[in-house]
Scaffold this motif. Structure first.
Motif, PDB file in Angstrom:
ATOM      1  N   ASP A   6       8.303  -2.610   4.331  1.00 46.37           N
ATOM      2  CA  ASP A   6       8.472  -2.481   5.660  1.00 46.37           C
ATOM      3  C   ASP A   6       8.231  -1.131   6.239  1.00 46.37           C
ATOM      4  O   ASP A   6       7.704  -1.072   7.249  1.00 46.37           O
ATOM      5  CB  ASP A   6      10.203  -2.899   5.834  1.00 46.37           C
ATOM      6  CG  ASP A   6      10.355  -3.175   7.422  1.00 46.37           C
ATOM      7  OD1 ASP A   6       9.775  -3.901   8.252  1.00 46.37           O
ATOM      8  OD2 ASP A   6      11.310  -2.388   8.097  1.00 46.37           O
ATOM      9  N   ALA A   7       8.597  -0.210   5.339  1.00 47.48           N
ATOM     10  CA  ALA A   7       8.068   1.516   5.678  1.00 47.48           C
ATOM     11  C   ALA A   7       6.651   1.367   5.693  1.00 47.48           C
ATOM     12  O   ALA A   7       6.148   2.124   6.636  1.00 47.48           O
ATOM     13  CB  ALA A   7       9.082   2.325   4.694  1.00 47.48           C
ATOM     14  N   VAL A   8       5.981   0.812   4.589  1.00 47.91           N
ATOM     15  CA  VAL A   8       4.656   1.048   4.393  1.00 47.91           C
ATOM     16  C   VAL A   8       3.869   0.550   5.684  1.00 47.91           C
ATOM     17  O   VAL A   8       2.964   1.208   6.355  1.00 47.91           O
ATOM     18  CB  VAL A   8       4.030   0.716   3.223  1.00 47.91           C
ATOM     19  CG1 VAL A   8       2.372   0.882   3.048  1.00 47.91           C
ATOM     20  CG2 VAL A   8       4.672   1.682   1.936  1.00 47.91           C
ATOM     21  N   VAL A   9       4.119  -0.793   5.954  1.00 51.78           N
ATOM     22  CA  VAL A   9       3.330  -1.347   6.894  1.00 51.78           C
ATOM     23  C   VAL A   9       3.727  -0.883   8.382  1.00 51.78           C
ATOM     24  O   VAL A   9       2.986  -1.050   9.028  1.00 51.78           O
ATOM     25  CB  VAL A   9       3.977  -2.853   6.977  1.00 51.78           C
ATOM     26  CG1 VAL A   9       3.389  -3.438   8.394  1.00 51.78           C
ATOM     27  CG2 VAL A   9       3.284  -3.753   5.778  1.00 51.78           C
ATOM     28  N   LYS A  10       4.774  -0.298   8.679  1.00 48.69           N
ATOM     29  CA  LYS A  10       5.024   0.456   9.898  1.00 48.69           C
ATOM     30  C   LYS A  10       4.731   1.823   9.978  1.00 48.69           C
ATOM     31  O   LYS A  10       5.146   2.620  10.749  1.00 48.69           O
ATOM     32  CB  LYS A  10       6.661   0.398  10.192  1.00 48.69           C
ATOM     33  CG  LYS A  10       7.124  -1.256  10.403  1.00 48.69           C
ATOM     34  CD  LYS A  10       8.512  -1.454  10.564  1.00 48.69           C
ATOM     35  CE  LYS A  10       8.905  -2.965  10.998  1.00 48.69           C
ATOM     36  NZ  LYS A  10      10.309  -3.204  10.803  1.00 48.69           N
ATOM     37  N   GLY A  11       4.178   2.462   8.831  1.00 51.74           N
ATOM     38  CA  GLY A  11       3.605   3.735   8.835  1.00 51.74           C
ATOM     39  C   GLY A  11       4.560   4.770   8.561  1.00 51.74           C
ATOM     40  O   GLY A  11       4.409   5.855   8.910  1.00 51.74           O
TER      41      GLY A  11
END
Length: 765
Positions: A444-449
């Protein structure tokens, strides 16, 4: 001239009003007493945002086993405090917030007068021990402040805290030569016979005590060090040991129970005696460390060098006010304001800091480590918090969430199994619940930058965890595409949750241009369909031979292939492919009827008899808000073409499951997950599928809310005409442009701007 003067006056007034709005104290809206009755399992004591110390009263000590049998009352005391109780046994320094399992309750302190008593006594006969009766009329619970009168001793107890130090202030109303501070090192939550492995206490001088406690509870091997400082010298002290602790050798040459500077044993209770004048305040600072007594002393001297209780309280409440201002919201009533900001308070308690001021912490390998460039956190209730709490952090606590992920990766590095945390706290993995939902949080953190860490290494940790064949039926899942019920229990829940986590890994791999990993895990993410039984219309347990198990009741929970839910609930759990799930289950019309029945059906009485961890208070039909697998369910109408049903359902849940009272949570808060659901839903959108950048629209309960983002931008939600009757969305605009889908993106929020919901009393079909 007059016009110009009026202009300047109005501008000055506007600036002043704006400044006042910015400085508004939101702390009075926080009521920590919410959720302390029945099954909320919150605690009312003092803590700062994400603090390592949670200093709170205990209202009873319940043994894990009673006459050789499991004691069901243990479940009531996961947080150590139950609002309905009439007595307090003392004040301890570590607590879990809103969990369905218990631990901690370390280093209990109780001020007493008169004859020294070293056992807590019983609730029915408080005179038999050191516990005291109390009244809620003489109790105050605020953010980072707790106050109560101990009726038995006429002592006023006040508590506050910094991150790593608890601060006690005890006011003795009457003069006495028999003022005692009892330090009970046997007390603890989830306290069964062998929880206390070893305790050591060292009297450094007549105002300073150090030591440690090692326990074997839910966390198998947990060590906490402490430093305890008094505001005035004690004139004598002593201790008593229990459970046949035997001292050998030089110990027999001293009277070790009185004024001897070292105390050790498996079960120890110590006391320190004072002479108090009428109205005198005896203060205690109690610092924790996961590393050493030296670390505890550094924490104490760094965070609270003086003895100004009011300053520490004011500093702690200022920290809370700063965090609460990350969302400036206006709701329809004072009660709803209390609900909203108490939800923010509960959401910002866990995970907890787990390192000294110099970065030292104990790792999963039981060695000492240094956190380099990040704050190390613990208390990861990931089966709960991946759903809404960590997605909320990605919006309004992104730096902390990134540090939490680095803490998870450090856990992975220290794990002999090479796995990310499942449910971990205090340098221990408890292996509680199912799935490997660290990967959801990371993806979730990676996909949302929001990935200011080594995302490639984090992906490697996710993949290694998901390929761990020996973990909880995972080898069967990899080989067969499902977990067989006759090989591993709760098999349907596991299959569905593994498939979702695999989808998250695929999304992260796609973001990081790892096509090979994407291909592997996007294929695995389709395994959800392997436990769908078209004949019954439900997700259903399959056996190792490939057949569906014959014995099956979609309403029952026990031994049906599910955990904290039944087939009715879990047949809605395919967050990564909701449209596919709906088609699989007969299409939009059929699925909508099933979803309707979730909220309207009547459960038989035997359902409640077999499910000890929920009550009727937390249930709407067959929708169990206190059990997280259903948290996304009301938002699924957005895929059936009936978003107005989502709108009316979520507003109904807000009203029924959240109230500004001690019994105001319809289920365990679960380290902030229930509170995060409340915050998102009140704002008007929800992360149905973390790992995606989409938030699904609902019906806002705020009139207006402004999110202050760490990137310096603001995102405002407005809902003109919103009321208890006007719950239906007529149209939505983002920065003045119509929103034509039932979702917004993470970028929409982080870019700043304004989201406006136009509300009405009738569904917009």
């Amino acid at each position: 001239m007059g016009v110009r003067f009026a202009y300047h006056l109005s501008l000055f007034t506007f600036i002043a009003l704006y400044a006042n709005a910015q400085e508004k104290n939101l702390v009075p809206y926080v009521k920590p007493i919410i959720g302390t009755e029945k099954m909320g399992h919150t605690y009312p004591g003092a803590t700062v945002p994400f603090g390592m110390v949670q200093l709170s009263p205990e209202t009873d000590t319940i043994p894990y086993e009673e006459n050789g049998h499991y004691n069901p009352d243990v479940y009531k005391y996961c947080a150590g405090y139950q609002y309905a109780d009439k007595t307090i046994t003392g004040f301890s320094h570590t607590h879990l917030s809103g969990t369905g399992h218990s631990d901690l309750g370390d280093f209990l302190i109780m001020p007493t007068t008169g004859k020294l008593m070293l056992n807590p006594g019983t609730a029915a006969h408080p005179e038999s021990g050191y516990r005291s009766t109390f009244s809620h009329d003489n109790e105050v619970a605020e953010a980072d402040y707790y106050k109560v009168k101990l009726d038995k001793y006429n002592i006023t107890a006040e508590l506050t805290a910094s991150n790593r130090v608890g601060f006690h202030q005890y006011t003795f109303a009457e003069a006495t030569d028999q003022a005692h501070i009892v330090l009970d090192l046997m007390a603890g939550i989830y306290n069964y016979g062998n929880k206390d492995v070893w305790t050591f206490v060292r009297v450094e001088n007549d105002t300073l005590i150090t030591g440690y406690r090692q326990t074997n509870g839910w966390a198998r091997t947990r060590v906490e060090y402490f430093a305890m400082s008094f505001s005035k010298p004690f004139y004598q002290y002593g201790h008593q040991t229990y459970a046949n602790d035997v001292y050998r050798g030089f110990w027999r040459k001293f009277d070790i129970n009185h004024n001897f500077p070292e105390m050790a044993g498996r079960q120890v209770r110590a006391w320190f005696d004072f002479k108090a004048t009428a109205g005198e305040k005896i203060k205690i600072k109690f610092a924790l460390s996961p590393v050493s007594t030296e670390g505890a002393l550094k924490n104490l001297r760094s965070e609270i060098p003086g003895w100004d209780f009011e300053k520490v309280k004011a500093d702690g409440q200022a920290q809370w006010n700063k965090e609460l201002h990350k969302i400036n919201a206006q709701l329809n009533s004072e009660d709803e304001m209390v609900n909203f900001y108490t939800a923010m308070y509960h959401a910002f308690i866990s995970p907890t800091t787990y390192m000294d001021v110099d970065g030292g912490y104990r790792g999963l390998d039981q060695n000492n480590h240094k956190a380099e460039g990040f704050t190390n956190y613990t208390t990861f209730s990931l089966w709960d918090t991946y759903r809404a709490l960590h997605p909320l952090f990605n919006i309004i606590q992104p730096k902390r969430n990134a540090d939490m992920i680095q803490s998870m990766v450090a856990h992975y590095d220290q794990s002999v199994q090479h796995m990310l945390p499942v449910w971990s706290h205090y340098a221990n993995e408890n292996w509680c619940m199912i799935g490997y939902h660290s990967v959801s949080v990371i993806a979730d953190a990676v996909v949302k930058g929001n990935a200011p860490f080594d995302a490639g290494k984090a992906l490697e940790a996710c993949v290694t965890t998901a390929r761990h064949r020996s973990y909880d039926g995972l080898g069967y899942y990899i080989d067969k595409g499902y977990v067989p019920e006759d090989k591993s229990g709760a098999s349907v829940s596991k299959t569905l949750e593994y498939a979702y986590d695999d989808w998250c890994i695929a999304q992260m791999a796609k973001k990081l241009n790892r096509q090979d990993i994407y291909d592997e895990f996007i294929k695995r993410s389709k395994n959800y369909s392997n436990v769908y039984d078209a004949a019954s219309g439900y997700m259903r347990p399959r056996l190792d031979n490939g057949t569906f198990r014959k014995e099956f009741d979609p309403l029952k929970t026990d031994n049906q292939g599910f955990i904290e839910g039944n087939a009715w609930n879990y047949s809605l759990y395919v967050p990564q492919y909701p449209a596919e799930m709906i088609e699989l289950r007969g299409g939009k019309k059929s699925f909508s009827k099933h979803l309707d029945s979730l909220f309207t059906m009547h459960l038989p009485d035997e359902f409640f008899a077999e499910t000890e961890d929920i009550t009727r208070d937390g249930i709407i039909g067959n929708y169990v808000h206190g059990n997280e697998p259903s948290h996304h369910a009301a938002y699924l109408y957005n895929w059936t073409g009936e978003p107005w049903k989502t709108q009316e359902r979520v507003r109904m849940i807000l009203k029924k499951m959240y109230r500004p009272s001690s019994d105001g949570l319809g289920g365990n808060d679960d380290c902030g997950q229930m509170s995060a659901w409340y915050i998102f839903t009140s704002l008007g959108f929800y992360p149905v599928c973390p790992g995606s950048d989409q938030y699904i629209l609902g019906s806002p309960a705020v009139k207006e809310a402004t999110l202050t983002l760490e990137n310096g931008k603001t995102f405002t939600i407005e809902a003109p005409g919103q009321s208890d009757k006007n719950v239906y969305v007529q149209k939505v605009t983002l920065n003045g442009q119509p929103v034509t889908t039932n979702s917004i993106t993470h970028a929409d929020i982080m870019n700043g701007g304004k989201l406006v919901f136009y509300m009405g009393a009738k569904p917009k079909k």
